[in-house]
Design an enzyme around this catalytic site. Structure first.
Site, short mmCIF file in Angstrom:
data_model
loop_
_atom_site.label_atom_id
_atom_site.label_comp_id
_atom_site.label_asym_id
_atom_site.label_seq_id
_atom_site.Cartn_x
_atom_site.Cartn_y
_atom_site.Cartn_z
N ASP A 185 0.68 -1.19 0.24
CA ASP A 185 0.12 -0.07 0.05
C ASP A 185 0.83 1.27 0.18
OD1 ASP A 185 -2.31 -1.72 0.11
OD2 ASP A 185 -2.08 -1.78 2.39
N HIS A 212 -5.60 -3.52 5.33
CA HIS A 212 -5.24 -3.88 4.15
C HIS A 212 -6.26 -4.51 3.35
CE1 HIS A 212 -2.84 -4.76 0.72
NE2 HIS A 212 -3.40 -6.03 0.63
N1 LIG Z 1 -0.23 -8.60 1.76
C1 LIG Z 1 -0.39 -8.02 0.42
O1 LIG Z 1 -0.26 -6.80 0.38
C2 LIG Z 1 -0.56 -8.90 -0.42
C3 LIG Z 1 -1.13 -10.33 -0.11
N2 LIG Z 1 -1.50 -11.01 -1.21
C4 LIG Z 1 -1.91 -12.40 -0.88
O2 LIG Z 1 -0.78 -13.39 -0.81
C5 LIG Z 1 -1.47 -14.92 -1.14
C6 LIG Z 1 -0.30 -15.41 -2.10
O3 LIG Z 1 -0.58 -14.86 -3.42
P1 LIG Z 1 0.12 -15.63 -4.69
O4 LIG Z 1 1.37 -15.66 -4.40
O5 LIG Z 1 -0.30 -14.73 -5.74
O6 LIG Z 1 -0.69 -17.00 -4.58
P2 LIG Z 1 -0.28 -18.48 -5.56
O7 LIG Z 1 -1.40 -19.12 -5.55
O8 LIG Z 1 0.47 -18.04 -6.72
O9 LIG Z 1 0.52 -18.90 -4.44
C7 LIG Z 1 0.39 -19.42 -3.19
C8 LIG Z 1 1.46 -20.65 -2.97
O10 LIG Z 1 0.97 -21.17 -1.55
C9 LIG Z 1 1.13 -22.53 -1.39
N3 LIG Z 1 0.34 -22.98 -0.44
C10 LIG Z 1 -0.92 -23.39 -0.19
N4 LIG Z 1 -1.21 -23.78 0.90
C11 LIG Z 1 0.13 -24.06 1.42
C12 LIG Z 1 0.53 -24.58 2.62
N5 LIG Z 1 -0.33 -25.03 3.45
N6 LIG Z 1 1.84 -24.33 3.07
C13 LIG Z 1 2.46 -23.78 1.91
N7 LIG Z 1 2.42 -23.34 0.91
C14 LIG Z 1 1.11 -23.46 0.75
C15 LIG Z 1 0.73 -23.05 -2.82
O11 LIG Z 1 1.19 -24.35 -3.30
C16 LIG Z 1 1.20 -21.99 -3.99
O12 LIG Z 1 2.48 -22.05 -4.60
C17 LIG Z 1 -2.77 -14.60 -1.35
O13 LIG Z 1 -3.69 -14.86 -0.33
C18 LIG Z 1 -2.65 -13.25 -1.83
O14 LIG Z 1 -4.31 -12.63 -1.53
C19 LIG Z 1 -1.08 -10.95 -2.36
C20 LIG Z 1 -0.59 -9.67 -2.85
C21 LIG Z 1 -0.69 -8.60 -2.12
O1 LIG Z 2 -5.82 -7.25 -4.23
C1 LIG Z 2 -5.37 -8.42 -3.71
O2 LIG Z 2 -6.11 -9.54 -3.66
C2 LIG Z 2 -4.04 -8.81 -3.48
C3 LIG Z 2 -3.54 -7.53 -2.33
O3 LIG Z 2 -3.59 -7.69 -1.23
C4 LIG Z 2 -3.06 -6.62 -2.94
O4 LIG Z 2 -2.49 -6.23 -4.32
O5 LIG Z 2 -2.80 -5.43 -2.32
#
Ligand SMILES: NC(=O)C1=CN([C@@H]2O[C@H](COP(=O)(O)OP(=O)(O)OC[C@H]3O[C@@H](n4cnc5c(N)ncnc54)[C@H](O)[C@@H]3O)[C@@H](O)[C@H]2O)C=CC1
Ligand SMILES: O=C([O-])CC(=O)C(=O)O
Length: 350
Positions: A185, A212
């Site tokens: 953010d 967030h």
């Molecule tokens: N805090 C923030 O600002 C942001 C948060 N996110 C969040 O981050 C998370 C991941 O996003 P992506 O990497 O794009 O998803 P993705 O689906 O590409 O990767 C997630 C990974 O987590 C793994 N996974 C699932 N269950 C698991 C477990 N029990 N133990 C270990 N690994 C496990 C999967 O195998 C996969 O490789 C989502 O919840 C998304 O909303 C995304 C962008 C910004």
């Molecule tokens: O928007 C989403 O789902 C992933 C996230 O938290 C971000 O990009 O800030």
């Protein structure tokens, strides 16, 4: 902060290219310059996990990099391990290896879980991600109870409270060591502000407070530096809305192929670098993060936090707010409260 991370990485890259670094020629265990620091990434083979693993491998403050995922870790670990920077990389693929992945970790970064598709809110991820986060935090409590935890998995407004409850139940909760990563953010607010105010992006600072998700993300453009008179009320409103909807902008642009991964990996690396510097005793490391807080009546809130050897050294107050920001703060509290309570309730019931 951003520039200092880039400087560290550029110098790691320069050293690795020239092969002239004393750090590269001598084993890290004997290096007196950099303390041993193990960073574990849970969800390391995912959209965020892979570029985040790359960026942490480039960070000269990391001596051991532990990559864990339930699928695809061996490939990612083998790939990243070939990069000629000092961090020693190990991959852990199955649940029975989670303990080894975590043991001795100073920082655990959690990007494990499902991302949004168009039309979804972050809260729509709760049903799947709450369970994932709960089981990973149970393992953290067992294998590295003193580690700093950087929670990326959404909905952060609920997953951080879930983690706190899991740690409380296990008797390991230390409020100074649990962080919801809201750095993206701040990254977005800086980028959008710099473009509108026509100031160099590398000099920009904008605190982002609250939580967030949607309106709980409250950028404080009245405190942005370098300050400008060039932006009117309507422009500030538009900047605020764009920052609040930044995640959705990426989700829609990716059209079903997930949410922000590359900018999130960058933001996650910036925040982990700040935590490492704090642990290593570098003074005046301040980042925004969603932490246990008394800044408002809510038990968790994102604001500026001073980082130190034990994690949170000081949660900083909000500073002076504009009328528009005061309104934004009032409006976000009920939604943030209910997301926090949802997380706590889930963890207590399961
Ligand atoms: N805090 C923030 O600002 C942001 C948060 N996110 C969040 O981050 C998370 C991941 O996003 P992506 O990497 O794009 O998803 P993705 O689906 O590409 O990767 C997630 C990974 O987590 C793994 N996974 C699932 N269950 C698991 C477990 N029990 N133990 C270990 N690994 C496990 C999967 O195998 C996969 O490789 C989502 O919840 C998304 O909303 C995304 C962008 C910004
Ligand atoms: O928007 C989403 O789902 C992933 C996230 O938290 C971000 O990009 O800030």
């Amino acid at each position: 902060m951003r520039t200092s991370l880039l400087r560290s990485m550029e110098s790691a890259l320069r050293r690795s290219r020239s092969g002239s670094s004393h750090l590269l020629r001598r084993p890290f265990a004997s290096s007196s310059a950099v303390p041993e620091r193990k960073v574990a990434i849970l969800g390391a083979a995912g959209g965020i996990g892979q570029p985040l693993s790359l960026l942490m491998k480039l960070n000269p403050l990391v001596t051991h990099l532990s990559l864990y995922d339930i699928a695809g870790t061996p490939g990612v670990a083998a790939d990243v391990s070939h990069i000629n920077t000092p961090a020693e990389v190990k991959g852990f693929a199955a649940e029975e290896q989670l303990g080894q992945a975590l043991e001795g970790a100073d920082i655990v970064i959690i990007p494990a879980g499902v991302p949004r598709k168009p039309g979804m809110t972050r809260d729509d991820l709760f049903n799947i991600n709450a369970g994932i986060v709960k089981s990973l935090c149970t393992a953290i409590a067992k294998y590295c109870p003193n580690a700093i935890v950087n929670m990326i998995s959404n909905p952060v407004n609920s997953t951080v409270p879930i983690a706190s409850e899991v740690f409380k139940k296990a008797g390991t909760y230390d409020e100074k060591k649990l962080f919801g990563v809201t750095t993206l953010d701040v990254v977005r607010a800086k980028t959008f502000y710099a473009a509108k105010a026509k100031v160099p992006v590398s000099e920009v600072n904008v605190p982002v407070v609250g939580g967030h998700a949607g309106i709980t993300i409250l950028p404080l453009f009245s405190q942005a530096t370098p300050a400008t008179n060039a932006l009117g009320d309507e422009e500030i409103k538009a900047l605020t809305k764009r920052t609040q909807d930044g995640g959705t902008e990426v989700v829609e642009a990716k059209a079903g192929k997930g949410s922000a991964t590359l900018s999130m990996a960058y933001a996650g690396a910036v925040f982990a670098d700040a935590c490492l510097k704090g642990l290593n005793g570098v003074p005046d490391i301040v980042e925004c993060s969603f932490v246990q807080s008394t800044v408002t009546e809510l038990p968790f809130f994102a604001s500026k936090v001073r980082l130190g050897k034990n994690g949170v050294e000081e949660v900083l107050g909000l500073g002076p707010l504009s009328d528009y920001e005061k309104q934004g703060l009032e409006s976000l509290l009920p939604e943030l409260k209910s997301s926090i309570e949802k997380g706590i309730k889930f963890a207590q019931a399961n």
